[in-house]
Enzyme design. Structure first.
Site, PDB file in Angstrom:
ATOM      1  N   LYS A 174       0.821  -1.216   0.000  1.00  0.00           N
ATOM      2  CA  LYS A 174       0.000   0.000   0.000  1.00  0.00           C
ATOM      3  C   LYS A 174       0.849   1.258   0.000  1.00  0.00           C
ATOM      4  CE  LYS A 174      -4.375  -1.633   1.789  1.00  0.00           C
ATOM      5  NZ  LYS A 174      -5.424  -1.482   2.787  1.00  0.00           N
TER       6      LYS A 174
ATOM      7  N   LYS B 216     -10.754  -3.516  -4.240  1.00  0.00           N
ATOM      8  CA  LYS B 216     -11.528  -2.287  -4.437  1.00  0.00           C
ATOM      9  C   LYS B 216     -10.700  -1.244  -5.170  1.00  0.00           C
ATOM     10  CE  LYS B 216     -13.704  -3.045   0.050  1.00  0.00           C
ATOM     11  NZ  LYS B 216     -13.548  -2.795   1.471  1.00  0.00           N
TER      12      LYS B 216
ATOM     13  N   LYS C 215      -4.946 -10.027  -6.893  1.00  0.00           N
ATOM     14  CA  LYS C 215      -6.134 -10.177  -6.053  1.00  0.00           C
ATOM     15  C   LYS C 215      -7.263  -9.260  -6.519  1.00  0.00           C
ATOM     16  CE  LYS C 215      -6.043  -8.365  -2.008  1.00  0.00           C
ATOM     17  NZ  LYS C 215      -5.681  -7.914  -0.671  1.00  0.00           N
TER      18      LYS C 215
END
Ligand code: TYM
Length: 332
Positions: free
Chosen positions: A111, A197, A194
């Site tokens: 992230k 969102k 994966k």
């Protein structure tokens, strides 16, 4: 006593990965355990969120949980920021967890990206807050998708270190529950990344609010390979897109991969995709419709969150008092 805690971030749309990896299991587990299901808005702000969007997403995710079948009377459904005990315990855990432990967290690395110096401190300490979420309620079981495994190991390490530092048996070591055939649903555009969102491609994921036409289009466009489907699970090896679609089909029909392949093995993708679309629409369609209905009633949603927050605080307060006592904070 067995108690479940799990959380979901109110960032963007709920998707099929959230549903199969977490929410559907939460629905299945209610009744057998005392369950707390939390919309983790404190975690959400570790990355920038527009305030109005965060508010809307928090209500939408709450609607999604209820629409999927979580009963907010039988379970405690609330948003994290309404119970200050999460942030309080997280601070104590910031002083228990070691830098070296956090440095190993792969989600932070993903992230934060290349510009790590510019990541928020909250993003770095994220797993400590997650440990606090679980342990503020002395939860024993945590149903999650596969991507949360490392964070749960850290929560166990924190519980253990707290217990040993203060020579107590205060926190249980929470057990991950990673259940079903779709513990890691992959992107429909790339079987090696994966479903998430944050993927910029809408075609990478199926949202719980997608109507039948969107679901059909996304499945039709899903990446595949030229071979027909294998008849046995071993034949899925080295075929990530086929494996992912079969995993989704198996999970939606509540079968093992083997049993799913006994039904659809040998089919060409075009035919299989039609079957998968019908199945997905039959399960997700009613959830999406109910969700749309519920979000039109923010008064009801806020009432659920308010009541859930009160019930959550009643469970965590005595735990925090015990922690304060052990740590040595004077509570005059
Ligand atoms: P979040 O919001 O990313 O995801 C919510 C749940 O959905 C699962 N999930 C998936 N499962 C299978 N395939 C996928 N592609 C997929 N994407 C997401 C996640 O594993 C998760 O179970 N850190 C957590 C939220 C959290 C939490 C907690 C969880 C905060 N505190 C305490 C458990 C206990 C997160 O970001 O989940």
């Amino acid at each position: 006593m067995n108690r479940i805690f799990s959380g979901i971030q109110p960032t963007g749309n709920l998707h099929l990965g959230n549903y199969l990896g977490a929410i559907r299991n939460w629905v299945d587990l209610q009744g057998a355990y005392e369950c707390l299901y939390c919309i983790v808005d404190l975690h959400a702000i570790t990355l920038w969120q527009e305030p109005d969007v965060l508010r809307a997403s928090t209500r939408e995710v709450t609607a999604g949980l209820i629409a999927a079948g979580i009963d907010p009377d039988k379970n405690i459904v609330f948003n994290q920021s309404v119970n200050p005990d999460h942030a309080t315990l997280a601070w104590v855990f910031n002083c228990v967890a070691r830098l070296g432990w956090l440095n190993r967290m792969t989600q932070f690395k993903e992230k934060a990206g290349k510009n790590r110096e510019n990541a928020s401190v909250g993003l770095y300490a994220y797993p400590n807050l997650m440990a606090a979420d679980i342990l503020a309620y002395k939860a024993t079981h945590v149903p999650v998708g596969d991507d949360q495994k490392q964070h749960l190991e850290l929560a166990r390490d924190i519980a253990q270190k707290f217990n040993s530092d203060f020579k107590v048996d205060l926190f249980p070591l929470p057990e991950p529950m990673i259940l079903g055939e779709a513990t890691r649903v992959m992107s429909l555009r790339d079987g090696r990344s994966k479903m998430s969102k944050s993927d910029p491609s809408e075609y990478s994921r199926i949202n719980l609010t997608d109507g039948p036409d969107d679901i059909a289009l996304k499945i039709r466009r899903a990446k595949t390979d030229p071979e027909p489907l294998p008849r046995e699970a071993a034949g899925l090896e080295g075929r990530p897109e086929a494996d992912n679609l079969i995993g989704i089909y198996a999970a939606l029909s509540r079968k093992s991969r083997e049993a799913a392949l006994a039904a659809v093995g040998g089919m060409q993708f075009s035919l299989f995709k039609q079957e998968l679309t019908d199945l997905a629409v039959s399960i997700l369609g009613p959830i999406g419709e109910e969700m749309q209905r519920l979000v039109k009633d923010p008064g009801y949603i806020d009432g659920v969150l308010r009541k859930g927050g009160e019930r959550a605080r009643a469970v965590s307060r005595p735990v925090i008092e015990e922690v304060y006592e052990r740590v040595g904070f004077v509570q005059p």
